[in-house]
Motif scaffolding. Structure first.
Motif, PDB file in Angstrom:
ATOM      1  N   THR A 234     -48.901   0.486  20.863  1.00 42.18           N
ATOM      2  CA  THR A 234     -49.765   0.735  19.716  1.00 42.18           C
ATOM      3  C   THR A 234     -48.963   1.458  18.640  1.00 42.18           C
ATOM      4  OG1 THR A 234     -51.683   0.981  21.188  1.00 42.18           O
ATOM      5  CG2 THR A 234     -51.917   1.759  18.929  1.00 42.18           C
ATOM      6  N   ILE A 235     -49.021   0.943  17.416  1.00 37.87           N
ATOM      7  CA  ILE A 235     -48.367   1.616  16.298  1.00 37.87           C
ATOM      8  C   ILE A 235     -49.409   2.471  15.591  1.00 37.87           C
ATOM      9  CG2 ILE A 235     -48.697  -0.330  14.692  1.00 37.87           C
ATOM     10  CD1 ILE A 235     -45.897   0.414  13.522  1.00 37.87           C
ATOM     11  N   LEU A 236     -49.070   3.739  15.421  1.00 35.79           N
ATOM     12  CA  LEU A 236     -49.973   4.708  14.837  1.00 35.79           C
ATOM     13  C   LEU A 236     -49.270   5.417  13.690  1.00 35.79           C
ATOM     14  CD1 LEU A 236     -51.102   6.280  18.233  1.00 35.79           C
ATOM     15  CD2 LEU A 236     -52.435   4.666  16.856  1.00 35.79           C
ATOM     16  N   SER A 237     -50.047   6.039  12.824  1.00 34.17           N
ATOM     17  CA  SER A 237     -49.426   6.750  11.709  1.00 34.17           C
ATOM     18  C   SER A 237     -50.168   8.029  11.383  1.00 34.17           C
ATOM     19  CB  SER A 237     -49.385   5.854  10.470  1.00 34.17           C
ATOM     20  OG  SER A 237     -50.688   5.543  10.044  1.00 34.17           O
ATOM     21  N   ASP A 238     -49.421   8.951  10.827  1.00 33.59           N
ATOM     22  CA  ASP A 238     -49.984  10.205  10.345  1.00 33.59           C
ATOM     23  C   ASP A 238     -49.427  10.401   8.936  1.00 33.59           C
ATOM     24  OD1 ASP A 238     -50.595  12.844   9.691  1.00 33.59           O
ATOM     25  OD2 ASP A 238     -50.445  13.512  11.767  1.00 33.59           O
ATOM     26  N   ASN A 239     -50.224  10.040   7.944  1.00 31.06           N
ATOM     27  CA  ASN A 239     -49.741  10.095   6.562  1.00 31.06           C
ATOM     28  C   ASN A 239     -49.348  11.500   6.143  1.00 31.06           C
ATOM     29  OD1 ASN A 239     -50.612   7.457   6.749  1.00 31.06           O
ATOM     30  ND2 ASN A 239     -51.417   7.424   4.670  1.00 31.06           N
ATOM     31  N   ALA A 240     -50.082  12.478   6.612  1.00 37.63           N
ATOM     32  CA  ALA A 240     -49.801  13.860   6.220  1.00 37.63           C
ATOM     33  C   ALA A 240     -48.431  14.318   6.705  1.00 37.63           C
ATOM     34  CB  ALA A 240     -50.880  14.779   6.755  1.00 37.63           C
ATOM     35  N   LYS A 241     -47.977  13.733   7.808  1.00 30.26           N
ATOM     36  CA  LYS A 241     -46.685  14.113   8.378  1.00 30.26           C
ATOM     37  C   LYS A 241     -45.594  13.092   8.053  1.00 30.26           C
ATOM     38  CE  LYS A 241     -48.628  16.696  12.266  1.00 30.26           C
ATOM     39  NZ  LYS A 241     -48.667  16.835  13.740  1.00 30.26           N
ATOM     40  N   ASN A 242     -45.923  12.080   7.262  1.00 33.98           N
ATOM     41  CA  ASN A 242     -44.952  11.010   6.962  1.00 33.98           C
ATOM     42  C   ASN A 242     -44.353  10.445   8.240  1.00 33.98           C
ATOM     43  OD1 ASN A 242     -45.341  11.397   4.210  1.00 33.98           O
ATOM     44  ND2 ASN A 242     -43.642  12.838   4.056  1.00 33.98           N
ATOM     45  N   THR A 243     -45.180  10.260   9.236  1.00 33.11           N
ATOM     46  CA  THR A 243     -44.691   9.881  10.561  1.00 33.11           C
ATOM     47  C   THR A 243     -45.421   8.651  11.076  1.00 33.11           C
ATOM     48  OG1 THR A 243     -44.149  12.180  11.085  1.00 33.11           O
ATOM     49  CG2 THR A 243     -44.343  10.656  12.932  1.00 33.11           C
ATOM     50  N   VAL A 244     -44.655   7.751  11.654  1.00 31.57           N
ATOM     51  CA  VAL A 244     -45.230   6.606  12.350  1.00 31.57           C
ATOM     52  C   VAL A 244     -44.798   6.699  13.812  1.00 31.57           C
ATOM     53  CG1 VAL A 244     -43.297   5.071  11.808  1.00 31.57           C
ATOM     54  CG2 VAL A 244     -45.547   4.110  12.306  1.00 31.57           C
TER      55      VAL A 244
ATOM     56  N   MET B  84     -46.166   3.579  23.758  1.00 29.56           N
ATOM     57  CA  MET B  84     -45.808   2.511  24.688  1.00 29.56           C
ATOM     58  C   MET B  84     -46.331   2.840  26.077  1.00 29.56           C
ATOM     59  SD  MET B  84     -41.910   1.680  23.420  1.00 29.56           S
ATOM     60  CE  MET B  84     -41.252   3.252  23.994  1.00 29.56           C
ATOM     61  N   ASN B  85     -47.166   1.970  26.595  1.00 28.83           N
ATOM     62  CA  ASN B  85     -47.720   2.112  27.928  1.00 28.83           C
ATOM     63  C   ASN B  85     -47.306   0.921  28.788  1.00 28.83           C
ATOM     64  OD1 ASN B  85     -49.202   4.488  27.194  1.00 28.83           O
ATOM     65  ND2 ASN B  85     -50.750   3.169  26.251  1.00 28.83           N
ATOM     66  N   GLY B  86     -47.394   1.084  30.087  1.00 27.76           N
ATOM     67  CA  GLY B  86     -47.057  -0.007  30.985  1.00 27.76           C
ATOM     68  C   GLY B  86     -45.650  -0.526  30.772  1.00 27.76           C
ATOM     69  N   LEU B  87     -44.702   0.390  30.617  1.00 27.35           N
ATOM     70  CA  LEU B  87     -43.335  -0.026  30.306  1.00 27.35           C
ATOM     71  C   LEU B  87     -42.712  -0.823  31.444  1.00 27.35           C
ATOM     72  CD1 LEU B  87     -42.219   3.194  28.471  1.00 27.35           C
ATOM     73  CD2 LEU B  87     -42.105   0.883  27.534  1.00 27.35           C
ATOM     74  N   LYS B  88     -41.886  -1.773  31.051  1.00 34.22           N
ATOM     75  CA  LYS B  88     -41.205  -2.662  31.990  1.00 34.22           C
ATOM     76  C   LYS B  88     -39.690  -2.538  31.803  1.00 34.22           C
ATOM     77  CE  LYS B  88     -44.952  -6.014  31.360  1.00 34.22           C
ATOM     78  NZ  LYS B  88     -45.288  -7.416  30.968  1.00 34.22           N
ATOM     79  N   PRO B  89     -38.911  -2.861  32.817  1.00 36.80           N
ATOM     80  CA  PRO B  89     -37.451  -2.787  32.662  1.00 36.80           C
ATOM     81  C   PRO B  89     -36.947  -3.603  31.468  1.00 36.80           C
ATOM     82  CG  PRO B  89     -38.001  -2.992  34.971  1.00 36.80           C
ATOM     83  CD  PRO B  89     -39.287  -3.145  34.210  1.00 36.80           C
ATOM     84  N   GLU B  90     -37.601  -4.690  31.164  1.00 41.41           N
ATOM     85  CA  GLU B  90     -37.170  -5.522  30.028  1.00 41.41           C
ATOM     86  C   GLU B  90     -37.461  -4.878  28.675  1.00 41.41           C
ATOM     87  OE1 GLU B  90     -39.094  -6.457  32.610  1.00 41.41           O
ATOM     88  OE2 GLU B  90     -40.675  -7.875  31.965  1.00 41.41           O
ATOM     89  N   ASP B  91     -38.154  -3.749  28.671  1.00 38.07           N
ATOM     90  CA  ASP B  91     -38.360  -2.989  27.431  1.00 38.07           C
ATOM     91  C   ASP B  91     -37.169  -2.089  27.126  1.00 38.07           C
ATOM     92  OD1 ASP B  91     -41.772  -2.595  28.426  1.00 38.07           O
ATOM     93  OD2 ASP B  91     -40.997  -3.960  26.879  1.00 38.07           O
ATOM     94  N   THR B  92     -36.229  -2.013  28.034  1.00 40.52           N
ATOM     95  CA  THR B  92     -35.047  -1.173  27.836  1.00 40.52           C
ATOM     96  C   THR B  92     -34.250  -1.651  26.628  1.00 40.52           C
ATOM     97  OG1 THR B  92     -34.859  -0.594  30.170  1.00 40.52           O
ATOM     98  CG2 THR B  92     -32.854  -0.448  28.846  1.00 40.52           C
TER      99      THR B  92
END
Length: 123
Positions: free
Chosen positions: A68-78, A82-90
């Motif tokens: 899930t991509i999330l953002s916090d405009n006040a912190k200038n942060t995105v 990541m859940n259910g990580l798999k070895p192929e996400d390395t």
């Protein structure tokens, strides 16, 4: 100019979770498309997720339902949750930004990049 700094990578077991952060040097979330890409050893950089300045989100097929991509405009942060990580996400995960990236999944369209953060998923 926009500087991007990622953090939050690390080593996690398969099935685990990580949340990556990308802090921009100035206000960007209300006028830039912010994206996450990743690059595994010996492979090309590939699109993971993006968020337009109006809040539209996109995901690569392998990330749907897990990331899930999330953002916090006040912190200038995105964030990339990541859940259910798999070895192929390395991979090294990169944050990118551009006012008009064109095709959101194409890394060529992004002018600004962070230095990357390593994510390693063990089996």
């Amino acid at each position: 100019q926009v500087q991007l700094v990622e953090s939050g990578g690390g080593l996690v077991q398969a099935g685990g979770s990580l949340t990556l952060s990308c802090v921009a040097s100035r206000r960007t979330l209300d006028s830039y498309t912010m994206a996450w890409f990743r690059q595994a050893p010996g492979k090309e950089r590939e699109f993971v997720s993006s968020r337009t300045w109006i809040g539209t989100t996109y995901y690569t097929e392998s990330a749907k339902g897990r990331f899930t991509i999330l953002s916090d405009n006040a912190k200038n942060t995105v964030y990339l949750q990541m859940n259910g990580l798999k070895p192929e996400d390395t991979a090294v995960y990169y944050c990118a930004a551009d006012r008009k990236p064109g095709r959101y999944e194409n890394p060529i369209g992004y002018h600004y990049w962070g230095q990357g953060t390593q994510v390693t998923v063990s089996s």
